[in-house]
Write a protein that holds these residues in place. Structure first.
Motif, PDB file in Angstrom:
ATOM      1  N   MET A 120      22.748   5.212 -48.005  1.00  0.00           N
ATOM      2  CA  MET A 120      21.797   6.195 -48.532  1.00  0.00           C
ATOM      3  C   MET A 120      22.375   6.834 -49.801  1.00  0.00           C
ATOM      4  O   MET A 120      23.522   7.258 -49.812  1.00  0.00           O
ATOM      5  N   SER A 121      21.606   6.803 -50.862  1.00  0.00           N
ATOM      6  CA  SER A 121      22.134   7.357 -52.114  1.00  0.00           C
ATOM      7  C   SER A 121      22.133   8.879 -52.059  1.00  0.00           C
ATOM      8  O   SER A 121      21.509   9.485 -51.184  1.00  0.00           O
ATOM      9  N   ALA A 122      22.841   9.452 -53.028  1.00  0.00           N
ATOM     10  CA  ALA A 122      22.898  10.914 -53.067  1.00  0.00           C
ATOM     11  C   ALA A 122      21.514  11.507 -53.255  1.00  0.00           C
ATOM     12  O   ALA A 122      21.186  12.547 -52.707  1.00  0.00           O
ATOM     13  N   ILE A 123      20.704  10.798 -54.055  1.00  0.00           N
ATOM     14  CA  ILE A 123      19.355  11.319 -54.305  1.00  0.00           C
ATOM     15  C   ILE A 123      18.512  11.274 -53.037  1.00  0.00           C
ATOM     16  O   ILE A 123      17.825  12.228 -52.682  1.00  0.00           O
ATOM     17  N   HIS A 176      19.607  11.147 -50.056  1.00  0.00           N
ATOM     18  CA  HIS A 176      20.182  12.121 -49.147  1.00  0.00           C
ATOM     19  C   HIS A 176      19.741  13.528 -49.528  1.00  0.00           C
ATOM     20  O   HIS A 176      19.417  14.352 -48.674  1.00  0.00           O
ATOM     21  N   ALA A 177      19.657  13.722 -50.832  1.00  0.00           N
ATOM     22  CA  ALA A 177      19.276  15.043 -51.327  1.00  0.00           C
ATOM     23  C   ALA A 177      17.849  15.396 -50.929  1.00  0.00           C
ATOM     24  O   ALA A 177      17.548  16.526 -50.569  1.00  0.00           O
ATOM     25  N   ALA A 178      16.996  14.382 -50.986  1.00  0.00           N
ATOM     26  CA  ALA A 178      15.598  14.646 -50.661  1.00  0.00           C
ATOM     27  C   ALA A 178      15.435  15.160 -49.243  1.00  0.00           C
ATOM     28  O   ALA A 178      14.528  15.925 -48.937  1.00  0.00           O
ATOM     29  N   ALA A 224      17.781  16.891 -47.643  1.00  0.00           N
ATOM     30  CA  ALA A 224      18.498  18.150 -47.454  1.00  0.00           C
ATOM     31  C   ALA A 224      18.021  19.224 -48.421  1.00  0.00           C
ATOM     32  O   ALA A 224      18.790  19.994 -48.933  1.00  0.00           O
ATOM     33  N   THR A 225      16.770  19.195 -48.712  1.00  0.00           N
ATOM     34  CA  THR A 225      16.269  20.121 -49.727  1.00  0.00           C
ATOM     35  C   THR A 225      15.711  21.382 -49.100  1.00  0.00           C
ATOM     36  O   THR A 225      15.372  21.431 -47.925  1.00  0.00           O
ATOM     37  N   GLY A 226      15.573  22.358 -49.977  1.00  0.00           N
ATOM     38  CA  GLY A 226      14.949  23.603 -49.557  1.00  0.00           C
ATOM     39  C   GLY A 226      15.698  24.272 -48.433  1.00  0.00           C
ATOM     40  O   GLY A 226      16.835  23.949 -48.123  1.00  0.00           O
ATOM     41  N   GLY A 263      12.228  22.050 -57.002  1.00  0.00           N
ATOM     42  CA  GLY A 263      12.560  23.173 -56.122  1.00  0.00           C
ATOM     43  C   GLY A 263      13.440  22.769 -54.954  1.00  0.00           C
ATOM     44  O   GLY A 263      13.400  23.383 -53.893  1.00  0.00           O
ATOM     45  N   GLN A 264      14.210  21.711 -55.152  1.00  0.00           N
ATOM     46  CA  GLN A 264      15.063  21.228 -54.070  1.00  0.00           C
ATOM     47  C   GLN A 264      16.517  21.569 -54.342  1.00  0.00           C
ATOM     48  O   GLN A 264      16.894  21.852 -55.478  1.00  0.00           O
ATOM     49  N   VAL A 265      17.300  21.518 -53.284  1.00  0.00           N
ATOM     50  CA  VAL A 265      18.738  21.715 -53.427  1.00  0.00           C
ATOM     51  C   VAL A 265      19.434  20.418 -53.073  1.00  0.00           C
ATOM     52  O   VAL A 265      19.259  19.908 -51.964  1.00  0.00           O
ATOM     53  N   LEU A 266      20.160  19.845 -54.016  1.00  0.00           N
ATOM     54  CA  LEU A 266      20.831  18.575 -53.752  1.00  0.00           C
ATOM     55  C   LEU A 266      21.977  18.773 -52.778  1.00  0.00           C
ATOM     56  O   LEU A 266      22.739  19.732 -52.890  1.00  0.00           O
ATOM     57  N   ALA A 267      22.088  17.846 -51.859  1.00  0.00           N
ATOM     58  CA  ALA A 267      23.246  17.867 -50.965  1.00  0.00           C
ATOM     59  C   ALA A 267      24.485  17.493 -51.766  1.00  0.00           C
ATOM     60  O   ALA A 267      24.380  16.805 -52.779  1.00  0.00           O
ATOM     61  N   GLU A 318      30.533   7.025 -52.022  1.00  0.00           N
ATOM     62  CA  GLU A 318      29.244   6.368 -52.213  1.00  0.00           C
ATOM     63  C   GLU A 318      28.961   6.158 -53.706  1.00  0.00           C
ATOM     64  O   GLU A 318      28.511   5.100 -54.140  1.00  0.00           O
TER      65      GLU A 318
END
Lengths: 402, 65
Positions: free
Chosen positions: A1-4, A6-8, A10-12, B27-31, B37
Protein backbone atom coordinates in the motif's frame (compact mmCIF):
# COMPACT_ATOMS: atom_id res chain seq x y z
CA UNK A 1 0.00 0.00 0.00
CA UNK A 2 1.49 3.32 -1.01
CA UNK A 3 1.78 6.26 1.32
CA UNK A 4 -0.96 8.02 -0.60
CA UNK A 5 -3.33 5.07 -0.41
CA UNK A 6 -2.49 4.66 3.19
CA UNK A 7 -3.05 8.35 3.68
CA UNK A 8 -6.50 8.21 2.18
CA UNK A 9 -7.52 5.79 4.90
CA UNK A 10 -5.99 7.73 7.70
CA UNK A 11 -7.49 11.06 6.89
CA UNK A 12 -9.49 13.48 8.90
CA UNK A 13 -10.51 12.82 12.46
CA UNK A 14 -10.79 9.18 13.35
CA UNK A 15 -14.27 7.90 14.03
CA UNK A 16 -13.32 6.54 17.37
CA UNK A 17 -11.61 9.07 19.58
CA UNK A 18 -9.66 7.17 22.19
CA UNK A 19 -9.27 8.60 25.62
CA UNK A 20 -6.04 10.55 25.92
CA UNK A 21 -3.51 8.46 27.77
CA UNK A 22 -2.05 9.55 31.03
CA UNK A 23 0.92 11.79 30.40
CA UNK A 24 3.62 11.47 33.01
CA UNK A 25 5.25 14.78 32.18
CA UNK A 26 2.22 16.90 31.47
CA UNK A 27 3.20 20.25 32.85
CA UNK A 28 -0.28 21.64 32.69
CA UNK A 29 -3.63 20.10 33.37
CA UNK A 30 -5.90 18.93 30.60
CA UNK A 31 -7.13 21.81 28.46
CA UNK A 32 -5.76 24.26 30.94
CA UNK A 33 -4.84 27.63 29.52
CA UNK A 34 -1.18 28.63 29.67
CA UNK A 35 -1.98 31.48 31.99
CA UNK A 36 -3.65 29.27 34.55
CA UNK A 37 -0.50 27.31 35.17
CA UNK A 38 1.61 30.34 35.72
CA UNK A 39 2.91 30.40 32.19
CA UNK A 40 2.06 32.29 29.08
CA UNK A 41 0.22 35.56 29.15
CA UNK A 42 -0.06 35.59 32.88
CA UNK A 43 -3.44 37.23 33.12
CA UNK A 44 -5.75 34.81 34.92
CA UNK A 45 -5.42 33.64 38.47
CA UNK A 46 -2.63 36.02 39.34
CA UNK A 47 -3.66 39.62 39.32
CA UNK A 48 -1.62 42.39 40.85
CA UNK A 49 -0.16 40.31 43.68
CA UNK A 50 0.85 37.58 41.25
CA UNK A 51 2.60 40.13 39.08
CA UNK A 52 4.44 41.51 42.08
CA UNK A 53 5.42 37.99 43.12
CA UNK A 54 6.82 37.33 39.65
CA UNK A 55 8.77 40.59 39.59
CA UNK A 56 12.00 39.39 41.27
CA UNK A 57 12.15 36.43 38.90
CA UNK A 58 11.66 38.66 35.87
CA UNK A 59 14.29 41.13 37.04
CA UNK A 60 16.68 38.25 37.66
CA UNK A 61 16.00 36.81 34.21
CA UNK A 62 16.64 40.18 32.59
CA UNK A 63 19.81 41.12 34.44
CA UNK A 64 21.26 37.62 34.61
CA UNK A 65 19.91 36.29 31.35
CA UNK A 66 23.04 34.34 30.51
CA UNK A 67 22.65 32.33 33.69
CA UNK A 68 20.77 29.12 32.80
CA UNK A 69 17.27 29.13 34.28
CA UNK A 70 15.73 25.71 33.67
CA UNK A 71 12.06 24.98 33.83
CA UNK A 72 10.49 21.54 33.88
CA UNK A 73 10.77 19.60 30.63
CA UNK A 74 7.57 18.00 29.35
CA UNK A 75 4.42 18.75 27.46
CA UNK A 76 2.27 21.86 27.58
CA UNK A 77 -1.20 21.89 26.08
CA UNK A 78 -2.07 25.24 24.60
CA UNK A 79 -5.82 25.75 24.23
CA UNK A 80 -7.72 22.59 23.27
CA UNK A 81 -5.44 20.65 20.94
CA UNK A 82 -6.80 17.75 18.89
CA UNK A 83 -5.24 14.83 17.10
CA UNK A 84 -4.12 16.89 14.15
CA UNK A 85 -2.90 19.87 16.14
CA UNK A 86 0.66 21.01 15.52
CA UNK A 87 3.41 19.96 17.88
CA UNK A 88 6.01 22.62 18.56
CA UNK A 89 9.30 22.19 20.35
CA UNK A 90 11.36 24.54 22.45
CA UNK A 91 14.04 24.29 25.12
CA UNK A 92 13.46 24.37 28.87
CA UNK A 93 14.77 27.89 29.36
CA UNK A 94 12.13 29.49 31.56
CA UNK A 95 12.08 32.83 29.76
CA UNK A 96 11.77 31.15 26.35
CA UNK A 97 8.95 28.89 27.50
CA UNK A 98 7.02 31.81 28.94
CA UNK A 99 7.44 33.86 25.78
CA UNK A 100 6.47 30.98 23.50
CA UNK A 101 3.37 30.26 25.59
CA UNK A 102 2.43 33.92 25.44
CA UNK A 103 2.85 33.95 21.66
CA UNK A 104 0.74 30.82 21.26
CA UNK A 105 -2.17 32.17 23.24
CA UNK A 106 -5.41 31.61 21.35
CA UNK A 107 -4.07 28.64 19.36
CA UNK A 108 -4.73 24.94 19.88
CA UNK A 109 -1.43 23.08 19.85
CA UNK A 110 1.08 21.11 21.86
CA UNK A 111 4.36 22.52 23.06
CA UNK A 112 7.13 20.10 23.88
CA UNK A 113 9.65 21.53 26.30
CA UNK A 114 12.87 19.64 25.68
CA UNK A 115 15.60 19.34 28.30
CA UNK A 116 18.49 21.63 27.34
CA UNK A 117 20.10 22.62 30.63
CA UNK A 118 17.88 25.68 30.93
CA UNK A 119 19.54 27.46 28.02
CA UNK A 120 17.88 29.31 25.14
CA UNK A 121 17.40 27.58 21.80
CA UNK A 122 20.25 29.05 19.74
CA UNK A 123 22.93 28.74 22.40
CA UNK A 124 21.75 25.31 23.53
CA UNK A 125 21.62 23.91 19.98
CA UNK A 126 24.99 25.36 19.05
CA UNK A 127 26.58 24.39 22.34
CA UNK A 128 25.36 20.80 22.16
CA UNK A 129 22.78 21.01 24.96
CA UNK A 130 19.68 20.91 22.75
CA UNK A 131 20.14 17.75 20.72
CA UNK A 132 18.27 14.95 18.99
CA UNK A 133 18.55 13.05 22.26
CA UNK A 134 16.75 15.90 24.06
CA UNK A 135 13.88 15.67 21.59
CA UNK A 136 13.68 11.90 21.64
CA UNK A 137 13.68 12.03 25.42
CA UNK A 138 10.73 14.39 25.57
CA UNK A 139 8.88 12.54 22.80
CA UNK A 140 9.08 9.32 24.78
CA UNK A 141 8.45 10.66 28.25
CA UNK A 142 5.41 12.71 27.27
CA UNK A 143 3.77 10.10 25.07
CA UNK A 144 2.89 12.77 22.53
CA UNK A 145 2.75 10.09 19.82
CA UNK A 146 -0.44 8.79 21.41
CA UNK A 147 -2.09 12.20 21.35
CA UNK A 148 -1.68 13.10 17.68
CA UNK A 149 -2.15 11.24 14.41
CA UNK A 150 0.65 12.95 12.53
CA UNK A 151 4.38 12.67 13.14
CA UNK A 152 5.58 16.19 12.48
CA UNK A 153 7.48 18.48 14.80
CA UNK A 154 7.92 22.19 14.32
CA UNK A 155 11.34 23.15 15.58
CA UNK A 156 12.60 26.65 16.21
CA UNK A 157 14.70 27.70 13.23
CA UNK A 158 17.69 28.56 15.39
CA UNK A 159 17.92 24.95 16.51
CA UNK A 160 19.16 24.14 13.00
CA UNK A 161 22.74 24.59 14.19
CA UNK A 162 22.50 21.48 16.34
CA UNK A 163 19.63 19.29 15.24
CA UNK A 164 19.94 17.40 11.99
CA UNK A 165 16.38 16.79 10.83
CA UNK A 166 17.36 13.69 8.83
CA UNK A 167 18.99 12.05 11.81
CA UNK A 168 16.02 13.03 13.94
CA UNK A 169 13.67 11.34 11.50
CA UNK A 170 15.86 8.27 11.31
CA UNK A 171 16.04 7.86 15.06
CA UNK A 172 12.59 8.96 16.14
CA UNK A 173 10.39 8.41 13.04
CA UNK A 174 9.17 11.97 13.52
CA UNK A 175 9.71 14.41 10.70
CA UNK A 176 10.70 17.94 11.55
CA UNK A 177 10.40 21.30 9.88
CA UNK A 178 11.79 24.60 11.00
CA UNK A 179 9.41 27.31 12.11
CA UNK A 180 10.11 31.01 12.48
CA UNK A 181 12.97 32.51 14.46
CA UNK A 182 10.68 34.44 16.76
CA UNK A 183 7.86 32.99 18.82
CA UNK A 184 5.59 35.93 17.98
CA UNK A 185 5.54 34.83 14.33
CA UNK A 186 4.36 31.28 15.05
CA UNK A 187 0.60 32.00 14.75
CA UNK A 188 1.04 33.58 11.33
CA UNK A 189 3.34 30.78 10.23
CA UNK A 190 0.87 28.10 11.32
CA UNK A 191 -1.92 29.89 9.48
CA UNK A 192 -0.05 30.43 6.21
CA UNK A 193 2.70 27.76 6.22
CA UNK A 194 4.97 30.44 4.83
CA UNK A 195 8.01 32.08 6.33
CA UNK A 196 8.82 35.42 4.75
CA UNK A 197 12.27 36.95 5.20
CA UNK A 198 11.21 38.68 8.41
CA UNK A 199 10.56 35.27 10.02
CA UNK A 200 13.86 33.75 8.95
CA UNK A 201 16.53 36.38 9.53
CA UNK A 202 17.90 37.36 12.91
CA UNK A 203 17.86 41.07 13.64
CA UNK A 204 17.99 42.91 16.93
CA UNK A 205 15.90 45.99 17.71
CA UNK A 206 17.18 48.77 19.96
CA UNK A 207 15.08 47.42 22.81
CA UNK A 208 16.59 43.96 22.38
CA UNK A 209 20.09 45.45 22.29
CA UNK A 210 19.37 47.25 25.55
CA UNK A 211 18.10 44.01 27.06
CA UNK A 212 21.27 42.31 25.86
CA UNK A 213 23.46 45.03 27.33
CA UNK A 214 21.67 44.73 30.66
CA UNK A 215 22.06 40.98 30.63
CA UNK A 216 25.72 41.22 29.74
CA UNK A 217 26.40 43.83 32.39
CA UNK A 218 24.63 41.72 35.02
CA UNK A 219 26.36 38.46 34.19
CA UNK A 220 29.83 39.95 33.81
CA UNK A 221 29.48 41.88 37.06
CA UNK A 222 28.36 38.73 38.84
CA UNK A 223 31.19 36.61 37.52
CA UNK A 224 34.20 38.90 37.40
CA UNK A 225 33.93 41.70 39.99
CA UNK A 226 35.81 39.56 42.45
CA UNK A 227 39.06 39.67 40.45
CA UNK A 228 39.81 43.44 40.52
CA UNK A 229 38.66 43.45 44.14
CA UNK A 230 41.31 40.88 45.02
CA UNK A 231 43.96 43.19 43.59
CA UNK A 232 42.74 46.64 44.54
CA UNK A 233 40.32 46.03 47.41
CA UNK A 234 36.55 46.01 47.77
CA UNK A 235 36.14 49.74 47.13
CA UNK A 236 36.97 49.02 43.49
CA UNK A 237 33.81 46.95 43.02
CA UNK A 238 31.30 49.73 42.27
CA UNK A 239 33.72 51.38 39.84
CA UNK A 240 34.32 48.14 37.98
CA UNK A 241 30.58 47.49 37.76
CA UNK A 242 30.13 51.04 36.46
CA UNK A 243 32.80 50.60 33.77
CA UNK A 244 31.19 47.34 32.70
CA UNK A 245 27.81 49.05 32.42
CA UNK A 246 29.18 51.93 30.32
CA UNK A 247 31.03 49.59 27.97
CA UNK A 248 28.12 47.15 27.64
CA UNK A 249 25.61 49.82 26.70
CA UNK A 250 28.09 51.68 24.49
CA UNK A 251 28.79 48.56 22.44
CA UNK A 252 25.16 47.46 22.34
CA UNK A 253 24.00 50.81 21.00
CA UNK A 254 27.05 51.74 18.95
CA UNK A 255 27.85 48.39 17.38
CA UNK A 256 27.28 49.74 13.88
CA UNK A 257 29.17 53.00 14.35
CA UNK A 258 32.17 52.05 16.49
CA UNK A 259 35.32 51.29 14.48
CA UNK A 260 36.41 47.67 14.24
CA UNK A 261 35.17 44.54 12.52
CA UNK A 262 34.45 42.41 15.55
CA UNK A 263 33.07 43.12 19.00
CA UNK A 264 36.52 42.51 20.45
CA UNK A 265 37.96 45.22 18.22
CA UNK A 266 35.12 47.60 19.04
CA UNK A 267 35.61 46.99 22.74
CA UNK A 268 39.33 47.50 22.24
CA UNK A 269 38.58 50.91 20.76
CA UNK A 270 36.50 51.78 23.80
CA UNK A 271 39.34 50.54 26.00
CA UNK A 272 41.83 52.94 24.39
CA UNK A 273 41.68 55.37 27.37
CA UNK A 274 42.97 52.49 29.48
CA UNK A 275 45.89 51.98 27.09
CA UNK A 276 46.65 55.70 27.22
CA UNK A 277 46.63 55.55 31.00
CA UNK A 278 49.06 52.64 30.81
CA UNK A 279 51.38 54.61 28.54
CA UNK A 280 51.15 57.58 30.89
CA UNK A 281 52.04 55.36 33.83
CA UNK A 282 55.09 54.04 32.03
CA UNK A 283 56.19 57.55 31.06
CA UNK A 284 55.66 59.12 34.47
CA UNK A 285 56.14 56.30 37.00
CA UNK A 286 57.00 58.75 39.78
CA UNK A 287 53.67 60.58 39.50
CA UNK A 288 51.82 60.69 42.87
CA UNK A 289 48.59 59.42 41.32
CA UNK A 290 50.29 56.46 39.69
CA UNK A 291 48.51 53.80 41.72
CA UNK A 292 45.16 55.35 40.88
CA UNK A 293 46.06 55.42 37.18
CA UNK A 294 47.20 51.80 37.24
CA UNK A 295 43.96 50.81 38.93
CA UNK A 296 41.85 52.49 36.25
CA UNK A 297 44.03 51.10 33.50
CA UNK A 298 43.50 47.56 34.71
CA UNK A 299 39.79 48.09 35.26
CA UNK A 300 39.21 49.56 31.80
CA UNK A 301 41.28 47.03 29.89
CA UNK A 302 39.87 44.08 31.80
CA UNK A 303 36.31 45.30 31.38
CA UNK A 304 36.70 46.01 27.66
CA UNK A 305 38.23 42.56 27.10
CA UNK A 306 35.35 40.93 28.97
CA UNK A 307 32.66 42.86 27.14
CA UNK A 308 34.30 42.38 23.76
CA UNK A 309 34.60 38.64 24.11
CA UNK A 310 31.31 38.11 25.89
CA UNK A 311 29.08 39.99 23.44
CA UNK A 312 29.52 37.57 20.51
CA UNK A 313 29.09 34.62 22.82
CA UNK A 314 25.38 35.40 22.77
CA UNK A 315 25.47 34.14 19.20
CA UNK A 316 27.15 30.97 17.95
CA UNK A 317 30.38 32.79 17.10
CA UNK A 318 32.22 30.83 19.75
CA UNK A 319 31.69 27.79 17.57
CA UNK A 320 33.93 29.45 14.98
CA UNK A 321 36.88 29.79 17.31
CA UNK A 322 39.10 32.66 18.31
CA UNK A 323 40.08 33.81 14.83
CA UNK A 324 36.47 34.73 14.15
CA UNK A 325 36.03 36.22 17.57
CA UNK A 326 39.10 38.48 17.53
CA UNK A 327 39.80 39.14 13.86
CA UNK A 328 36.56 38.31 12.09
CA UNK A 329 38.26 35.55 10.12
CA UNK A 330 35.71 32.79 9.82
CA UNK A 331 36.76 29.16 10.19
CA UNK A 332 33.98 28.34 7.77
CA UNK A 333 34.40 29.22 4.11
CA UNK A 334 31.44 27.62 2.48
CA UNK A 335 30.87 26.68 -1.11
CA UNK A 336 28.03 24.98 -2.90
CA UNK A 337 28.83 22.04 -5.19
CA UNK A 338 26.57 22.89 -8.08
CA UNK A 339 26.09 19.34 -9.37
CA UNK A 340 24.79 18.18 -6.02
CA UNK A 341 22.52 21.13 -5.28
CA UNK A 342 18.83 20.50 -5.92
CA UNK A 343 17.77 24.06 -5.18
CA UNK A 344 15.54 23.07 -2.27
CA UNK A 345 16.56 26.27 -0.43
CA UNK A 346 16.83 24.60 2.96
CA UNK A 347 20.25 26.26 3.38
CA UNK A 348 18.66 29.65 2.81
CA UNK A 349 15.70 28.87 5.03
CA UNK A 350 17.91 28.03 8.01
CA UNK A 351 20.44 30.83 7.44
CA UNK A 352 19.94 33.59 10.01
CA UNK A 353 21.65 36.25 7.89
CA UNK A 354 20.83 35.57 4.20
CA UNK A 355 24.15 34.32 2.85
CA UNK A 356 22.64 32.28 0.04
CA UNK A 357 21.02 33.23 -3.24
CA UNK A 358 19.08 31.12 -5.71
CA UNK A 359 20.43 31.44 -9.25
CA UNK A 360 18.39 31.42 -12.42
CA UNK A 361 19.16 27.72 -13.00
CA UNK A 362 17.75 26.89 -9.57
CA UNK A 363 21.05 26.30 -7.82
CA UNK A 364 22.07 27.93 -4.58
CA UNK A 365 25.26 29.96 -4.34
CA UNK A 366 27.05 31.14 -1.22
CA UNK A 367 26.71 34.74 -2.27
CA UNK A 368 27.66 36.78 0.76
CA UNK A 369 30.44 35.20 2.83
CA UNK A 370 31.17 38.51 4.58
CA UNK A 371 27.98 38.39 6.61
CA UNK A 372 28.21 34.67 7.44
CA UNK A 373 28.17 34.19 11.22
CA UNK A 374 29.56 30.69 10.83
CA UNK A 375 26.74 28.96 12.65
CA UNK A 376 26.98 25.96 10.30
CA UNK A 377 23.22 25.40 10.08
CA UNK A 378 23.33 25.12 6.28
CA UNK A 379 26.15 22.57 6.39
CA UNK A 380 24.19 20.40 8.78
CA UNK A 381 20.83 20.61 7.04
CA UNK A 382 21.78 20.30 3.36
CA UNK A 383 20.01 17.10 2.23
CA UNK A 384 22.49 16.29 -0.56
CA UNK A 385 25.68 17.37 1.24
CA UNK A 386 26.14 19.95 -1.50
CA UNK A 387 27.58 22.53 0.90
CA UNK A 388 31.21 22.06 1.78
CA UNK A 389 33.59 23.89 4.07
CA UNK A 390 36.67 24.75 2.04
CA UNK A 391 38.68 25.58 5.15
CA UNK A 392 38.19 22.03 6.40
CA UNK A 393 39.14 20.66 2.98
CA UNK A 394 42.34 22.72 2.96
CA UNK A 395 43.14 21.54 6.46
CA UNK A 396 42.65 17.93 5.41
CA UNK A 397 44.93 18.42 2.40
CA UNK A 398 47.61 20.03 4.57
CA UNK A 399 47.41 17.13 6.99
CA UNK A 400 47.56 14.60 4.17
CA UNK A 401 50.65 16.22 2.66
CA UNK A 402 52.26 16.24 5.98
CA UNK B 1 27.21 5.30 3.80
CA UNK B 2 26.65 5.05 0.07
CA UNK B 3 26.75 8.20 -2.05
CA UNK B 4 23.59 10.24 -2.04
CA UNK B 5 21.90 10.81 -5.39
CA UNK B 6 20.54 14.35 -5.52
CA UNK B 7 18.17 13.53 -8.38
CA UNK B 8 16.43 10.81 -6.38
CA UNK B 9 16.17 13.01 -3.30
CA UNK B 10 14.67 15.77 -5.42
CA UNK B 11 12.15 13.37 -6.99
CA UNK B 12 11.01 12.07 -3.62
CA UNK B 13 10.84 15.59 -2.23
CA UNK B 14 8.59 16.88 -4.98
CA UNK B 15 6.44 13.75 -4.93
CA UNK B 16 5.93 14.03 -1.18
CA UNK B 17 5.27 17.75 -1.36
CA UNK B 18 2.63 17.18 -4.03
CA UNK B 19 1.11 14.44 -1.89
CA UNK B 20 0.92 16.80 1.05
CA UNK B 21 -0.55 19.51 -1.16
CA UNK B 22 -3.17 17.14 -2.48
CA UNK B 23 -4.09 15.86 0.93
CA UNK B 24 -4.26 19.40 2.29
CA UNK B 25 -6.60 20.53 -0.47
CA UNK B 26 -8.83 17.55 0.22
CA UNK B 27 -8.86 18.37 3.93
CA UNK B 28 -7.04 15.16 4.75
CA UNK B 29 -4.15 14.40 7.04
CA UNK B 30 -1.47 12.20 5.52
CA UNK B 31 -0.30 9.30 7.60
CA UNK B 32 3.42 9.27 8.35
CA UNK B 33 5.27 7.92 5.33
CA UNK B 34 6.82 4.48 5.53
CA UNK B 35 10.47 5.01 4.66
CA UNK B 36 11.17 1.48 3.49
CA UNK B 37 8.06 1.55 1.28
CA UNK B 38 9.22 4.76 -0.35
CA UNK B 39 12.76 3.47 -0.71
CA UNK B 40 11.38 0.47 -2.58
CA UNK B 41 9.12 2.60 -4.73
CA UNK B 42 11.93 4.91 -5.82
CA UNK B 43 14.64 2.20 -5.88
CA UNK B 44 16.79 4.11 -3.48
CA UNK B 45 18.36 3.72 -0.07
CA UNK B 46 16.42 4.52 3.10
CA UNK B 47 18.84 7.36 3.72
CA UNK B 48 17.87 8.95 0.42
CA UNK B 49 14.20 8.32 1.16
CA UNK B 50 14.47 10.00 4.56
CA UNK B 51 16.22 13.00 3.09
CA UNK B 52 13.76 13.28 0.24
CA UNK B 53 10.78 13.09 2.57
CA UNK B 54 12.30 15.67 4.88
CA UNK B 55 12.90 18.05 2.00
CA UNK B 56 9.33 17.47 0.83
CA UNK B 57 8.03 18.32 4.28
CA UNK B 58 10.14 21.44 4.22
CA UNK B 59 8.91 22.50 0.82
CA UNK B 60 5.37 22.13 2.12
CA UNK B 61 5.72 23.36 5.70
CA UNK B 62 8.86 25.39 5.96
CA UNK B 63 8.95 27.21 2.65
CA UNK B 64 9.84 30.79 2.13
CA UNK B 65 7.45 33.26 0.62
Amino acid sequence: MSAIEHAAKATGKPEHQPEPPRIPLLIKGKNESPAASGRGSGKAGRGFLGTIAQLPKRVFQTVFRVVPYPTKAGLIRIGKPGRSSPVLVTTNYDLTVRRVCRALKGLDCYLLVAPAAGIDVWCAATGGRFTIDSIISVLKTTGIGQLVDHRRLILPQLSATGINIFELRKRSRWSAVFGPVRAEDIPEYLATRRRPESMIRVTFSVQERLEMATAMWGSLSLRYTLFPCLIFGWKTAPWFVLVLAVLSFAIALGCFTLPGKTFVQKAGFLGLPGVMCLVGTLLFPWHPGMFFVIEWTVLTLFASFLVGTAFPSYSPLWACGYSKLFYGACDLRLAVVEDQCIGCRICDLVCPVECFTLTSNRKMIFADPEICVGCGACLIQCPTDAIINEVADEHRLETAHG
Amino acid sequence: MCALRPVVIEQIAHWWKESLDGAGQAGQVLAPADVSEIAARFHCSEEEAIRGLSVGEHLYWGGGQ
